[in-house]
Design an enzyme around this catalytic site. Structure first.
Site, PDB file in Angstrom:
ATOM      1  N   SER A 181      -3.866   0.476  -4.957  1.00 46.00           N
ATOM      2  CA  SER A 181      -3.823  -0.628  -3.996  1.00 46.00           C
ATOM      3  C   SER A 181      -3.580  -1.936  -4.738  1.00 46.00           C
ATOM      4  CB  SER A 181      -5.167  -0.726  -3.273  1.00 46.00           C
ATOM      5  OG  SER A 181      -5.233  -1.901  -2.503  1.00 46.00           O
ATOM      6  N   TYR A 196     -14.595  -0.364  -3.549  1.00 43.09           N
ATOM      7  CA  TYR A 196     -13.234   0.145  -3.313  1.00 43.09           C
ATOM      8  C   TYR A 196     -12.264  -0.395  -4.358  1.00 43.09           C
ATOM      9  CZ  TYR A 196      -8.721   0.699  -0.886  1.00 43.09           C
ATOM     10  OH  TYR A 196      -7.415   1.007  -0.555  1.00 43.09           O
TER      11      TYR A 196
HETATM   12  P1  NAD Z   1      -5.758   6.838   6.327  1.00 44.50           P
HETATM   13  O1  NAD Z   1      -7.118   6.695   6.862  1.00 44.50           O
HETATM   14  O2  NAD Z   1      -4.683   7.209   7.273  1.00 44.50           O
HETATM   15  O3  NAD Z   1      -5.722   7.895   5.142  1.00 44.50           O
HETATM   16  C1  NAD Z   1      -6.827   8.145   4.319  1.00 44.50           C
HETATM   17  C2  NAD Z   1      -7.099   9.625   4.389  1.00 44.50           C
HETATM   18  O4  NAD Z   1      -8.060   9.968   3.385  1.00 44.50           O
HETATM   19  C3  NAD Z   1      -7.702  10.108   5.692  1.00 44.50           C
HETATM   20  O5  NAD Z   1      -6.717  10.448   6.632  1.00 44.50           O
HETATM   21  C4  NAD Z   1      -8.511  11.326   5.262  1.00 44.50           C
HETATM   22  O6  NAD Z   1      -7.791  12.513   5.533  1.00 44.50           O
HETATM   23  C5  NAD Z   1      -8.612  11.197   3.749  1.00 44.50           C
HETATM   24  N1  NAD Z   1     -10.012  11.271   3.316  1.00 44.50           N
HETATM   25  C6  NAD Z   1     -10.915  10.269   3.256  1.00 44.50           C
HETATM   26  N2  NAD Z   1     -12.097  10.764   2.838  1.00 44.50           N
HETATM   27  C7  NAD Z   1     -11.917  12.091   2.622  1.00 44.50           C
HETATM   28  C8  NAD Z   1     -12.770  13.148   2.198  1.00 44.50           C
HETATM   29  N3  NAD Z   1     -14.040  12.914   1.849  1.00 44.50           N
HETATM   30  N4  NAD Z   1     -12.255  14.399   2.123  1.00 44.50           N
HETATM   31  C9  NAD Z   1     -10.964  14.646   2.454  1.00 44.50           C
HETATM   32  N5  NAD Z   1     -10.100  13.681   2.855  1.00 44.50           N
HETATM   33  C10 NAD Z   1     -10.587  12.425   2.938  1.00 44.50           C
HETATM   34  O7  NAD Z   1      -5.397   5.462   5.609  1.00 44.50           O
HETATM   35  P2  NAD Z   1      -4.247   5.026   4.563  1.00 44.50           P
HETATM   36  O8  NAD Z   1      -4.287   3.558   4.594  1.00 44.50           O
HETATM   37  O9  NAD Z   1      -3.004   5.742   4.808  1.00 44.50           O
HETATM   38  O10 NAD Z   1      -4.864   5.487   3.174  1.00 44.50           O
HETATM   39  C11 NAD Z   1      -4.141   6.244   2.229  1.00 44.50           C
HETATM   40  C12 NAD Z   1      -4.342   5.621   0.852  1.00 44.50           C
HETATM   41  O11 NAD Z   1      -3.713   4.349   0.831  1.00 44.50           O
HETATM   42  C13 NAD Z   1      -5.796   5.394   0.470  1.00 44.50           C
HETATM   43  O12 NAD Z   1      -6.015   5.812  -0.864  1.00 44.50           O
HETATM   44  C14 NAD Z   1      -5.941   3.890   0.562  1.00 44.50           C
HETATM   45  O13 NAD Z   1      -6.927   3.414  -0.319  1.00 44.50           O
HETATM   46  C15 NAD Z   1      -4.557   3.434   0.178  1.00 44.50           C
HETATM   47  N6  NAD Z   1      -4.207   2.072   0.569  1.00 44.50           N
HETATM   48  C16 NAD Z   1      -4.106   1.725   1.892  1.00 44.50           C
HETATM   49  C17 NAD Z   1      -3.777   0.413   2.226  1.00 44.50           C
HETATM   50  C18 NAD Z   1      -3.653  -0.020   3.656  1.00 44.50           C
HETATM   51  O14 NAD Z   1      -3.548  -1.222   3.906  1.00 44.50           O
HETATM   52  N7  NAD Z   1      -3.648   0.879   4.616  1.00 44.50           N
HETATM   53  C19 NAD Z   1      -3.555  -0.524   1.225  1.00 44.50           C
HETATM   54  C20 NAD Z   1      -3.657  -0.145  -0.105  1.00 44.50           C
HETATM   55  C21 NAD Z   1      -3.984   1.156  -0.411  1.00 44.50           C
END
Ligand code: NAD
Ligand code: MG
Length: 297
Positions: free
Chosen positions: A189, A202
C-alpha cells in the site's frame, strides 16, 4: 463501462465522491457497495498474455484480488481464489466469471491467520490447478483506530497474522512448487510510505511486506522466479467500508487524490497482469505504485 479503453479524461472516467454512507461488518462484501465497484466484470478485455498459466490469488473474492482474478482468466489463466467462508457469495460470482472464460476455477474458503490452512490452501491450489506459476498474496486486514491506546494486542496480532505471517506461510509453502519463469506478487500500500495516523498496525505490516518481498526477490531470482510489490492508493473496495476507514471518510473516499476520486479495481488489474506475464521478464524486486497521483517515495 464497456468502452473502458476509449480515450477519456481519467479524472471523470469513474464515480467521484460524495458516496452514500455505507458501513458494513468485516469482511465487507463487494455486492453491498454503492456505487458497485468495477472489477472488470464487463470491462476487462484479455489478449492471451497468460495462456495456460496457473494462478493463486488470495482475497480473490472482492476488490483488487477479484480484479486480478478476472483479468488473469480473461488472459487465459486457470485461477484459484482464497477468501473467508463468510464471503462465499462474492467468491461464487468470481468463480462463475472464471469458468465463463472456459478456465478452471478453484474456490479455497478458509482463514489465512491459521498456518495449517495456509499450507493446505497451497496444496489444494497446486493439486486442483495441476501446478502453480503465479502467486498473488493480496488478502489483507485494515481496521482504523483513532488512537494508539485503542490498538489492542488482539488487533495488532490479527493484522500482523493476516498481512505478514500469512504472506510468509503461503510463500514458504508455494515456492517449492514454482517453476522458473513464475511470478510472485504482493499487495502492499501507499501506507508503507505515507502512513495514516489511524492505521498504525496496518501501515506497519504494509511496510514489512515491501521489505519481505524485496528480500524474497533476491532469493527467488536464483531460481529464475520474479517477485514484485504493488502499492495501491485509494481503491473502491469493501476493505474501506468495513472498518478500514471511518464511515464519513468512506463518503469522501479518494477526494484527496489528484484525481478527486478513488481508483476502481479494474484500473490496477493491468499491473498484476504485466507483473505475472512473461512480458515482465526483467521486472523483479520492484514496487509499483498505483496511487492516483500521490506517488511512492
Ligand atoms: P477486499 O476487502 O476486497 O479484499 C481483502 C480480502 O482479504 C478479502 O476479500 C478477504 O477475502 C481477504 N481476507 C482478509 N482476512 C482474511 C483471512 N483472515 N483469511 C482469508 N482471507 C482474508 O479489499 P481490497 O482493498 O481489494 O484489499 C486487497 C489488498 O489491497 C489488501 O492487502 C489491502 O491492504 C490492499 N490495499 C487496498 C487499498 C484500497 O484502498 N482498497 C489500498 C492499498 C492497499
Ligand atoms: Mg472480500
Amino acid at each position: 463501462m464497456s468502452n473502458r479503453l476509449s480515450i477519456t479524461d481519467p479524472r471523470t472516467q469513474y464515480p467521484q465522491p460524495p458516496f452514500p454512507r455505507q458501513p458494513q461488518p468485516v469482511p465487507g462484501k463487494a455486492s453491498k457497495m454503492e456505487p458497485t465497484p468495477d472489477h472488470g466484470e464487463t470491462s476487462y478485455q484479455g489478449s492471451g498474455k497468460l495462456k495456460g498459466r496457473k494462478a493463486l490469488v488470495t482475497g480473490g473474492d472482492s476488490g483488487i484480488g477479484r480484479a486480478a482474478a478476472i483479468a488473469y482468466a480473461r488472459e487465459g489463466a486457470d485461477v484459484a481464489i482464497s477468501y473467508l467462508p463468510s464471503e462465499e457469495a462474492d467468491a461464487q460470482e468470481v468463480i462463475q466469471l472464471i469458468e465463463a472464460e472456459g478456465r478452471t476455477a478453484v474456490a479455497l474458503p478458509g482463514d489465512i491467520t491459521d498456518e495449517k490452512w495456509c499450507n493446505e490452501l497451497v496444496t489444494q491450489a497446486v493439486g486442483k490447478l495441476g501446478g502453480l506459476d503465479i502467486l498473488v498474496i493480496n488478502a489483507g486486514r485494515q481496521q482504523f483506530r483513532e488512537d494508539l491506546s485503542q490498538v489492542t494486542t488482539e488487533d495488532f496480532d490479527k493484522t500482523l497474522k493476516t498481512n505478514l505471517y500469512a504472506l510468509h506461510w503461503i510463500a514458504q509453502a508455494a515456492v517449492p512448487h514454482l517453476p522458473a519463469g513464475a511470478s510472485v506478487i504482493t499487495t502492499s500500500s501507499v501506507q508503507a510510505y505515507e502512513p495514516s495516523a489511524i492505521l498504525l498496525d496496518y501501515a506497519t505490516t504494509k511496510a514489512g511486506m515491501v521489505a519481505y518481498t524485496k528480500a524474497l526477490a533476491k532469493q527467488l531470482i536464483k531460481k529464475g522466479i520474479r517477485a514484485n510489490v504493488v502499492a495501491p492508493g485509494p481503491f473502491w473496495t469493501p476493505l474501506q467500508s468495513s472498518g478500514g476507514q471511518p464511515p464519513e471518510a468512506v463518503s469522501k473516499f479518494g477526494s484527496k487524490s489528484e484525481f478527486g476520486r478513488p481508483g476502481q479495481p479494474v484500473e490496477i488489474a493491468p499491473v498484476y497482469v504485466l507483473l505475472a506475464s512473461q512480458e515482465g521478464s526483467y521486472i523483479s524486486g520492484e514496487v509499483f505504485g498505483v496511487t492516483g497521483g500521490a506517488g511512492i517515495a
